[in-house]
Design an enzyme around this catalytic site. Sequence first.
Site: not given
Lengths: 149, 149
Positions: A53, A55, A83, A86
């Site tokens: 991801h 982030e 999410c 993160c």
Amino acid sequence: MDNDEQFIKVAIDEAKMAKVTGEWPFGAVIVRNGEIIARAACTETGTKNVLGHAELQAINTACLAVASNNLSDCAIYGTNEPCLMCASAIFQAKIPKITFALSRSDLPHLLRERKLRIEDLAADAGYNPQITKGVLKEEVLELFADIKK
Amino acid sequence: MDNDEQFIKVAIDEAKMAKVTGEWPFGAVIVRNGEIIARAACTETGTKNVLGHAELQAINTACLAVASNNLSDCAIYGTNEPCLMCASAIFQAKIPKITFALSRSDLPHLLRERKLRIEDLAADAGYNPQITKGVLKEEVLELFADIKK
């Protein structure tokens, strides 16, 4: 263009690069003292790794960049609402300012609605971060316009 | 010693190694078809990186090992209840079986109690994982006995 928009724009650039390579168009940027110290795109599809991801990768780079797991003097900018993985990483790293373009609820055709939000995790972690949503929202919505589930 | 205990024991070995190097004694193991495909210790203090949690590092290794971000045929074993970042990563990776020794509430002198638990995240993510707590609890409690906040 204010500072928030300027940094979201860089996150959008990351997201666009991700999209070109077949990834979901997610991008994130971490800023310290007005300078970008980390920028990352989503790499999950290509790397087949949930840690891909944007982030999380930006936080990884930022920790390396400042040689600290304490990013309390940093801000994170993203194309999308983080999410929960993160978001938790953001609070683990003590990042006090979080700015993004799209909320999860802006993409109801792609993302299942969830009850727990970044604010719930912040409250649970005892943090009170500054959360700003909707910056350059239309630009990021465009990135998702041709994506189907 | 049953299978759960056997794998928690390996997580404890990881935690012991972490402790020797000045880390918090957290360890995690990921198992697929009865074989360990990833084992990791906490490295956050040494690497100064919030991504250094044992569970997150084990998931990283497991995704690389099976070349997939879908670990739905795996189980994760840990010395401790995963934090919300790691719990979210576990659900991102769709790991359906989670076993650990200590719950957060077993270390009230070290860890602030939190309202949100791994079960809340699971429910929010729409998962119904098999969660087993308290396996080899006393052994792991010993690891934390001489640690002060």
